[in-house]
Design a protein around this motif. Structure first.
Motif, mmCIF file in Angstrom:
data_model
loop_
_atom_site.group_PDB
_atom_site.id
_atom_site.type_symbol
_atom_site.label_atom_id
_atom_site.label_comp_id
_atom_site.label_asym_id
_atom_site.label_seq_id
_atom_site.Cartn_x
_atom_site.Cartn_y
_atom_site.Cartn_z
ATOM 1 N N VAL A 1 -20.725 -16.815 27.336
ATOM 2 C CA VAL A 1 -22.782 -17.264 26.229
ATOM 3 C C VAL A 1 -21.968 -18.042 25.352
ATOM 4 O O VAL A 1 -23.243 -19.038 24.960
ATOM 5 C CB VAL A 1 -23.298 -15.799 26.320
ATOM 6 N N SER A 2 -21.672 -17.552 24.423
ATOM 7 C CA SER A 2 -21.529 -18.301 22.944
ATOM 8 C C SER A 2 -21.000 -19.741 23.499
ATOM 9 O O SER A 2 -21.510 -21.070 22.484
ATOM 10 C CB SER A 2 -19.934 -17.338 21.963
ATOM 11 N N GLY B 1 -26.291 -15.477 29.545
ATOM 12 C CA GLY B 1 -26.963 -14.687 28.789
ATOM 13 C C GLY B 1 -27.796 -13.731 29.923
ATOM 14 O O GLY B 1 -27.958 -12.264 29.941
ATOM 15 N N GLN B 2 -28.425 -14.065 30.942
ATOM 16 C CA GLN B 2 -28.701 -12.744 31.652
ATOM 17 C C GLN B 2 -27.670 -11.721 32.268
ATOM 18 O O GLN B 2 -28.773 -10.844 32.436
ATOM 19 C CB GLN B 2 -29.933 -13.857 32.578
ATOM 20 N N VAL B 3 -27.111 -12.301 32.474
ATOM 21 C CA VAL B 3 -25.937 -10.863 32.979
ATOM 22 C C VAL B 3 -25.969 -10.075 31.273
ATOM 23 O O VAL B 3 -25.953 -8.613 31.565
ATOM 24 C CB VAL B 3 -24.934 -11.784 33.377
ATOM 25 N N TRP B 4 -25.704 -10.994 30.832
ATOM 26 C CA TRP B 4 -25.227 -9.700 29.300
ATOM 27 C C TRP B 4 -26.563 -9.242 29.238
ATOM 28 O O TRP B 4 -26.509 -7.383 28.752
ATOM 29 C CB TRP B 4 -24.608 -10.679 28.301
ATOM 30 N N ASN B 5 -27.441 -9.629 28.977
ATOM 31 C CA ASN B 5 -28.877 -9.154 28.268
ATOM 32 C C ASN B 5 -29.185 -7.569 29.654
ATOM 33 O O ASN B 5 -29.794 -6.320 29.039
ATOM 34 C CB ASN B 5 -29.375 -9.983 28.529
ATOM 35 N N TRP C 1 -37.186 -10.921 26.536
ATOM 36 C CA TRP C 1 -36.291 -10.171 26.065
ATOM 37 C C TRP C 1 -36.840 -9.304 24.729
ATOM 38 O O TRP C 1 -37.253 -10.114 24.029
ATOM 39 C CB TRP C 1 -34.973 -9.656 25.930
ATOM 40 N N VAL C 2 -36.957 -7.977 23.995
ATOM 41 C CA VAL C 2 -37.292 -7.586 22.624
ATOM 42 C C VAL C 2 -36.504 -6.201 22.573
ATOM 43 O O VAL C 2 -36.149 -5.268 23.634
ATOM 44 C CB VAL C 2 -38.769 -6.476 23.063
ATOM 45 N N TRP C 3 -36.215 -6.012 21.536
ATOM 46 C CA TRP C 3 -35.134 -6.047 20.918
ATOM 47 C C TRP C 3 -35.073 -4.619 19.672
ATOM 48 O O TRP C 3 -35.621 -5.772 18.664
ATOM 49 C CB TRP C 3 -33.803 -7.392 20.005
ATOM 50 N N LEU C 4 -34.956 -4.332 19.609
ATOM 51 C CA LEU C 4 -34.022 -3.169 18.593
ATOM 52 C C LEU C 4 -33.244 -3.735 17.823
ATOM 53 O O LEU C 4 -31.578 -3.070 18.476
ATOM 54 C CB LEU C 4 -34.635 -1.760 18.635
ATOM 55 N N PHE C 5 -33.145 -4.308 16.614
ATOM 56 C CA PHE C 5 -31.372 -4.334 15.940
ATOM 57 C C PHE C 5 -31.401 -3.924 14.638
ATOM 58 O O PHE C 5 -31.945 -4.130 13.932
ATOM 59 C CB PHE C 5 -31.356 -5.735 16.814
ATOM 60 N N ALA D 1 -33.699 -16.670 28.807
ATOM 61 C CA ALA D 1 -32.820 -15.592 28.532
ATOM 62 C C ALA D 1 -31.597 -15.454 27.361
ATOM 63 O O ALA D 1 -30.182 -14.869 26.988
ATOM 64 C CB ALA D 1 -31.321 -16.478 29.314
ATOM 65 N N MET D 2 -32.286 -15.298 26.499
ATOM 66 C CA MET D 2 -31.282 -15.479 24.479
ATOM 67 C C MET D 2 -31.401 -14.313 24.401
ATOM 68 O O MET D 2 -31.702 -13.568 24.092
ATOM 69 C CB MET D 2 -32.217 -16.064 23.761
ATOM 70 N N PRO D 3 -29.136 -13.529 24.943
ATOM 71 C CA PRO D 3 -29.398 -12.569 23.617
ATOM 72 C C PRO D 3 -29.559 -12.326 22.299
ATOM 73 O O PRO D 3 -29.819 -13.549 21.084
ATOM 74 C CB PRO D 3 -27.965 -12.791 23.029
#
Ligand code: FE2
Length: 214
Positions: free
Chosen positions: A56-57, A69-73, A123-127, A142-144
Motif C-alpha cells: 500500500v505504502s 488499500g481495500q484489502v487492508w481496510n 471508511w470511517v475511523w476511530l483513531f 480505498a484510503m487507509p
C-alpha cells in the motif's frame, strides 16, 4: 502474494445486525476480488514478496493502491467486528473517549455523523493521532487512515454500500449506529490504543506462514 484473511467469526455470528448472506457477498465476493486484483497487479514485480502494508505504502499506481488499500481496510474491518460482549470500552480507552468526546454516546454520535456525511464510498475511523488524542474521520474510497495522516486506527467501519445494503438497505446511519454500539471490537480498540502510546507496531494484515519445503 496476499492471502485471504478468514472472517474471525462465523458468517451468521452478527445476526440480526449483519446476515450470513451479507458476509457471503462481502467477504466471499467483494473482498476476494480486491485480493485477486492486488495479486494480479503485483505478480512478477518486486512487490510480490512484500507485506500488504508495504504494498500500500509503495504502490506505484492508483489501481494497485486502491486494490491493496481495500484489502487492508477490509482486513481491519473484519477485525473491528466482534459478536460477543463487551459492547463498551473500559479502562484507559473509556477515559480517553470521555476526554476527547465528552462521553461514549457523544463519540458514537460523532462516528455516525462522520460516516453519514461522507459522500460516496469510503471508511470511517476511530483513531489515535500523533498527539495521542482520539479522533474520528472518514476517508474516501480505498484510503487507509494511516496512509493519509500519521494515525493508529482503533476501529473502522465500511461505508461502501455493499457493506450494508442487504441488511440495512439505504440506511447507512442505522448501520453505523449498530456498528458502534453493538458490533465494535473494543478489545481490538483497547489493544490499538495501548500500542499507539508505545513504539510497538499496531495491527497488521495477517501473513500466512510460508510453507517449509524439504
Ligand atoms: Fe466492503
Amino acid at each position: 502474494m496476499i492471502t485471504a484473511m478468514p472472517l474471525p467469526f462465523a458468517a451468521d455470528a452478527l445476526v440480526p445486525h449483519l446476515s450470513a448472506e451479507s458476509f457471503n457477498y462481502h467477504h466471499g465476493k467483494h473482498f476476494q476480488a480486491y485480493i485477486k486484483t492486488t495479486n494480479d497487479l503485483i505478480a512478477a514485480t518486486p512487490a510480490a514478496t512484500h507485506d500488504l502494508e508495504t504494498i500500500v505504502s509503495d504502490a506505484a499506481n492508483a489501481a494497485l493502491f486502491n486494490a491493496a488499500g481495500q484489502v487492508w481496510n477490509h482486513g481491519f474491518f473484519w477485525a473491528s467486528l466482534s459478536p460477543p460482549t463487551p459492547t463498551r470500552p473500559t479502562g484507559e480507552l473509556a477515559a480517553a473517549i470521555d476526554t476527547a468526546f465528552g462521553s461514549f454516546d457523544a463519540m458514537a454520535q460523532a462516528f455516525v455523523a462522520a460516516g453519514t456525511a461522507e459522500f460516496g464510498s469510503g471508511w470511517v475511523w476511530l483513531f489515535s493521532g500523533t498527539d495521542g488524542k482520539l479522533a474520528i474521520a472518514a476517508t474516501h474510497d480505498a484510503m487507509p487512515i494511516w496512509a493519509e495522516q500519521p494515525a493508529t486506527p482503533l476501529l473502522v467501519c465500511d461505508l461502501w454500500e455493499h457493506a450494508y445494503y442487504l441488511d440495512w438497505r439505504n440506511d447507512r446511519g442505522a448501520f453505523l449506529h449498530a456498528f458502534i454500539t453493538s458490533l465494535a471490537n473494543w478489545r481490538l480498540a483497547q489493544d490499538q490504543y495501548a500500542i499507539a502510546a508505545s513504539d510497538a507496531a499496531g495491527w497488521r494484515y495477517p501473513v500466512e506462514p510460508v510453507p517449509v519445503t524439504a
